[in-house]
Design a protein around this motif. Sequence first.
Motif, PDB file in Angstrom:
ATOM      1  N   THR A  73      27.565 -30.687  41.280  1.00 15.77           N
ATOM      2  CA  THR A  73      26.867 -31.967  41.315  1.00 15.77           C
ATOM      3  C   THR A  73      25.359 -31.794  41.467  1.00 15.77           C
ATOM      4  OG1 THR A  73      28.836 -33.021  42.246  1.00 15.77           O
ATOM      5  CG2 THR A  73      26.769 -34.207  42.500  1.00 15.77           C
ATOM      6  N   THR A  74      24.929 -30.662  41.967  1.00 15.30           N
ATOM      7  CA  THR A  74      23.487 -30.410  42.072  1.00 15.30           C
ATOM      8  C   THR A  74      22.850 -30.163  40.710  1.00 15.30           C
ATOM      9  OG1 THR A  74      23.679 -27.999  42.317  1.00 15.30           O
ATOM     10  CG2 THR A  74      23.839 -29.331  44.317  1.00 15.30           C
ATOM     11  N   VAL A  75      23.674 -29.888  39.690  1.00 15.69           N
ATOM     12  CA  VAL A  75      23.122 -29.496  38.389  1.00 15.69           C
ATOM     13  C   VAL A  75      23.525 -30.438  37.255  1.00 15.69           C
ATOM     14  CG1 VAL A  75      23.004 -27.660  36.652  1.00 15.69           C
ATOM     15  CG2 VAL A  75      23.082 -27.075  39.079  1.00 15.69           C
ATOM     16  N   PHE A 100      17.160 -25.161  46.467  1.00 17.20           N
ATOM     17  CA  PHE A 100      17.690 -25.106  47.831  1.00 17.20           C
ATOM     18  C   PHE A 100      19.163 -25.497  47.875  1.00 17.20           C
ATOM     19  CE2 PHE A 100      18.632 -27.962  51.488  1.00 17.20           C
ATOM     20  CZ  PHE A 100      18.844 -26.976  52.440  1.00 17.20           C
ATOM     21  N   ILE A 101      19.513 -26.634  47.265  1.00 18.15           N
ATOM     22  CA  ILE A 101      20.903 -27.102  47.283  1.00 18.15           C
ATOM     23  C   ILE A 101      21.802 -26.148  46.497  1.00 18.15           C
ATOM     24  CG2 ILE A 101      22.457 -28.963  46.617  1.00 18.15           C
ATOM     25  CD1 ILE A 101      20.721 -29.681  48.948  1.00 18.15           C
ATOM     26  N   PHE A 102      21.335 -25.727  45.332  1.00 15.20           N
ATOM     27  CA  PHE A 102      22.118 -24.860  44.448  1.00 15.20           C
ATOM     28  C   PHE A 102      22.512 -23.563  45.155  1.00 15.20           C
ATOM     29  CE2 PHE A 102      22.423 -21.566  41.141  1.00 15.20           C
ATOM     30  CZ  PHE A 102      23.308 -22.162  40.248  1.00 15.20           C
ATOM     31  N   TYR A 103      21.549 -22.895  45.764  1.00 19.93           N
ATOM     32  CA  TYR A 103      21.845 -21.600  46.386  1.00 19.93           C
ATOM     33  C   TYR A 103      22.459 -21.743  47.770  1.00 19.93           C
ATOM     34  CZ  TYR A 103      19.786 -19.274  42.454  1.00 19.93           C
ATOM     35  OH  TYR A 103      19.555 -18.827  41.182  1.00 19.93           O
ATOM     36  N   SER A 104      22.263 -22.879  48.412  1.00 20.60           N
ATOM     37  CA  SER A 104      22.965 -23.117  49.671  1.00 20.60           C
ATOM     38  C   SER A 104      24.469 -23.169  49.438  1.00 20.60           C
ATOM     39  CB  SER A 104      22.492 -24.430  50.305  1.00 20.60           C
ATOM     40  OG  SER A 104      21.158 -24.344  50.741  1.00 20.60           O
ATOM     41  N   PHE A 105      24.882 -23.911  48.400  1.00 23.50           N
ATOM     42  CA  PHE A 105      26.313 -24.002  48.093  1.00 23.50           C
ATOM     43  C   PHE A 105      26.833 -22.711  47.470  1.00 23.50           C
ATOM     44  CE2 PHE A 105      25.524 -28.741  47.974  1.00 23.50           C
ATOM     45  CZ  PHE A 105      26.195 -28.981  49.163  1.00 23.50           C
ATOM     46  N   ALA A 106      26.000 -22.027  46.685  1.00 19.68           N
ATOM     47  CA  ALA A 106      26.433 -20.766  46.079  1.00 19.68           C
ATOM     48  C   ALA A 106      26.721 -19.719  47.150  1.00 19.68           C
ATOM     49  CB  ALA A 106      25.375 -20.251  45.108  1.00 19.68           C
ATOM     50  N   THR A 107      25.815 -19.588  48.119  1.00 20.97           N
ATOM     51  CA  THR A 107      26.031 -18.608  49.189  1.00 20.97           C
ATOM     52  C   THR A 107      27.118 -19.066  50.155  1.00 20.97           C
ATOM     53  OG1 THR A 107      24.121 -19.580  50.345  1.00 20.97           O
ATOM     54  CG2 THR A 107      23.747 -17.566  49.103  1.00 20.97           C
ATOM     55  N   ALA A 108      27.304 -20.379  50.297  1.00 22.45           N
ATOM     56  CA  ALA A 108      28.411 -20.880  51.114  1.00 22.45           C
ATOM     57  C   ALA A 108      29.746 -20.428  50.537  1.00 22.45           C
ATOM     58  CB  ALA A 108      28.360 -22.399  51.209  1.00 22.45           C
ATOM     59  N   PRO A 150      24.022 -20.521  55.538  1.00 23.15           N
ATOM     60  CA  PRO A 150      23.318 -20.283  54.276  1.00 23.15           C
ATOM     61  C   PRO A 150      22.205 -21.289  54.027  1.00 23.15           C
ATOM     62  CG  PRO A 150      25.688 -20.134  53.952  1.00 23.15           C
ATOM     63  CD  PRO A 150      25.475 -20.697  55.322  1.00 23.15           C
ATOM     64  N   ALA A 151      22.471 -22.565  54.328  1.00 29.22           N
ATOM     65  CA  ALA A 151      21.463 -23.604  54.098  1.00 29.22           C
ATOM     66  C   ALA A 151      20.223 -23.356  54.953  1.00 29.22           C
ATOM     67  CB  ALA A 151      22.047 -24.981  54.405  1.00 29.22           C
ATOM     68  N   SER A 152      20.406 -22.911  56.180  1.00 28.75           N
ATOM     69  CA  SER A 152      19.273 -22.652  57.069  1.00 28.75           C
ATOM     70  C   SER A 152      18.407 -21.523  56.526  1.00 28.75           C
ATOM     71  CB  SER A 152      19.767 -22.286  58.471  1.00 28.75           C
ATOM     72  OG  SER A 152      20.530 -23.336  59.024  1.00 28.75           O
ATOM     73  N   PHE A 153      19.044 -20.475  56.069  1.00 31.10           N
ATOM     74  CA  PHE A 153      18.282 -19.337  55.567  1.00 31.10           C
ATOM     75  C   PHE A 153      17.583 -19.684  54.256  1.00 31.10           C
ATOM     76  CE2 PHE A 153      17.685 -15.483  53.150  1.00 31.10           C
ATOM     77  CZ  PHE A 153      17.036 -14.685  54.072  1.00 31.10           C
ATOM     78  N   GLU A 172      12.139 -20.857  32.170  1.00 30.86           N
ATOM     79  CA  GLU A 172      12.859 -20.298  31.039  1.00 30.86           C
ATOM     80  C   GLU A 172      14.304 -20.774  30.974  1.00 30.86           C
ATOM     81  OE1 GLU A 172      12.443 -16.119  31.551  1.00 30.86           O
ATOM     82  OE2 GLU A 172      10.385 -16.069  30.776  1.00 30.86           O
ATOM     83  N   GLY A 173      14.719 -21.588  31.933  1.00 26.88           N
ATOM     84  CA  GLY A 173      16.102 -22.052  31.975  1.00 26.88           C
ATOM     85  C   GLY A 173      16.224 -23.532  31.700  1.00 26.88           C
ATOM     86  N   ILE A 174      17.456 -24.044  31.879  1.00 26.23           N
ATOM     87  CA  ILE A 174      17.726 -25.463  31.664  1.00 26.23           C
ATOM     88  C   ILE A 174      17.864 -26.207  32.989  1.00 26.23           C
ATOM     89  CG2 ILE A 174      18.783 -25.100  29.406  1.00 26.23           C
ATOM     90  CD1 ILE A 174      21.524 -25.235  30.751  1.00 26.23           C
ATOM     91  N   PHE A 175      17.802 -25.481  34.083  1.00 25.60           N
ATOM     92  CA  PHE A 175      17.794 -26.097  35.403  1.00 25.60           C
ATOM     93  C   PHE A 175      17.040 -25.161  36.334  1.00 25.60           C
ATOM     94  CE2 PHE A 175      21.383 -23.294  35.369  1.00 25.60           C
ATOM     95  CZ  PHE A 175      21.514 -22.803  36.658  1.00 25.60           C
ATOM     96  N   CYS A 176      16.823 -25.601  37.550  1.00 25.74           N
ATOM     97  CA  CYS A 176      16.016 -24.819  38.499  1.00 25.74           C
ATOM     98  C   CYS A 176      16.906 -23.865  39.290  1.00 25.74           C
ATOM     99  CB  CYS A 176      15.285 -25.762  39.460  1.00 25.74           C
ATOM    100  SG  CYS A 176      14.162 -26.916  38.632  1.00 25.74           S
ATOM    101  N   ASN A 177      16.737 -22.577  39.013  1.00 22.31           N
ATOM    102  CA  ASN A 177      17.416 -21.554  39.794  1.00 22.31           C
ATOM    103  C   ASN A 177      16.406 -20.450  40.087  1.00 22.31           C
ATOM    104  OD1 ASN A 177      17.263 -20.582  37.171  1.00 22.31           O
ATOM    105  ND2 ASN A 177      19.302 -19.700  37.174  1.00 22.31           N
ATOM    106  N   THR A 178      16.808 -19.194  40.045  1.00 13.85           N
ATOM    107  CA  THR A 178      15.857 -18.132  40.355  1.00 13.85           C
ATOM    108  C   THR A 178      14.759 -17.994  39.302  1.00 13.85           C
ATOM    109  OG1 THR A 178      17.466 -16.598  39.380  1.00 13.85           O
ATOM    110  CG2 THR A 178      17.373 -16.719  41.786  1.00 13.85           C
ATOM    111  N   THR A 179      14.897 -18.677  38.157  1.00 10.83           N
ATOM    112  CA  THR A 179      13.815 -18.686  37.174  1.00 10.83           C
ATOM    113  C   THR A 179      12.545 -19.295  37.765  1.00 10.83           C
ATOM    114  OG1 THR A 179      14.647 -20.787  36.299  1.00 10.83           O
ATOM    115  CG2 THR A 179      15.351 -18.784  35.176  1.00 10.83           C
ATOM    116  N   LEU A 180      12.707 -20.086  38.835  1.00  9.99           N
ATOM    117  CA  LEU A 180      11.540 -20.697  39.478  1.00  9.99           C
ATOM    118  C   LEU A 180      10.591 -19.640  40.026  1.00  9.99           C
ATOM    119  CD1 LEU A 180      10.241 -23.414  40.308  1.00  9.99           C
ATOM    120  CD2 LEU A 180      11.492 -23.242  42.461  1.00  9.99           C
ATOM    121  N   ALA A 181      11.113 -18.482  40.388  1.00  8.82           N
ATOM    122  CA  ALA A 181      10.262 -17.419  40.934  1.00  8.82           C
ATOM    123  C   ALA A 181       9.221 -16.965  39.923  1.00  8.82           C
ATOM    124  CB  ALA A 181      11.122 -16.236  41.368  1.00  8.82           C
ATOM    125  N   LYS A 182       9.527 -17.123  38.639  1.00  7.56           N
ATOM    126  CA  LYS A 182       8.611 -16.640  37.607  1.00  7.56           C
ATOM    127  C   LYS A 182       7.407 -17.554  37.380  1.00  7.56           C
ATOM    128  CE  LYS A 182      11.817 -13.759  35.039  1.00  7.56           C
ATOM    129  NZ  LYS A 182      12.349 -13.384  33.709  1.00  7.56           N
TER     130      LYS A 182
END
Length: 308
Positions: A73-75, A100-108, A150-153, A172-182
């Motif tokens: 749902t975040t994407v 933040f939401i994407f990787y919080s749930f991914a690491t959860a 995970p959300a706290s970190f 370079e992507g279609i949504f915000c993930n680690t591509t944001l680092a670039k």
Amino acid sequence: MAQWNGTMTLVLGGYVDLEKFRYLYFSLWVLFYFLIVSSNCVIIYVVKIHPSLHEPMYVFIAALSLNSILFSTTVYPKLMVDVLSRRQVASYSGCLFQVFIFYSFATADLVLLSTMAYDRYVSICRPLQYATVMGKTRVCVYLALAWFLPASFIAVVIILQSRQKLCSFVLEGIFCNTTLAKVHSKNPTYLVVLLSFFGIVIVVFLPMVFILCTYVRIFRVAFRSRGEVRAKAVETCLPHVMVLILFTVFIILDLMVAVVEIKLSKILRLILSLQILVYNPLLNPIIYGLKMKEIWKRIKRLGPLSNK
């Protein structure tokens, strides 16, 4: 940074021939999101309505399904809006929030898999202590920690990253993930680098090592025991191992798309991004629905399959 309607924005540049395939993209997003939500809701519903499934193992499976719904749902809703819009953009603050939401749930997901591995270890290797170790209160605590830690970190990492200078306006992507680092400065601060490395070790590497070691211990004990214990280990642990493999694929794909400095064609990058969004949330409920006998028996009773 680009301006759109008075808001600082980033351009999502990962689509291929959007004008030509706009409605194909939209149809795929709707289809994937529907399948993910419906399949995971079936797992949650089956676990909820059957008291015999109100055991820690099945509760964790339902929590994993809920996490998959929240993760998707975040994407997906944003993807649906984007492909029908004249411009595919995201506000910088909104992009940070999505990461933040994407990787919080991914690491959860990984924390939940770790908890499930521990649950199987106690059940198979220390059965007499299972009721005490995996009591209702402890299960609730494990679930809360799976989402809170995970959300706290991730929140700390995002706050530090948001203070970095920007050097690009196009993702370079279609949504915000680690591509944001670039889009940030090529010379991040020492604290960001250190915290990112620490995060990968704590949030990804250590849980995966814990899971692998736990399952090695489980299978060693199981194959030294009688056939009943061995069968229980294979039936209940094999789906968890398969899901862990899927999560490992997720990590590898995410690194290939964004972190590893390799040259990928735009269409290959898009395909990899789609697999990140589809693999875990869609295949998890299928694996648990088909491989967990107690869940599958009850799924068959929900509809037309009940007469077979």
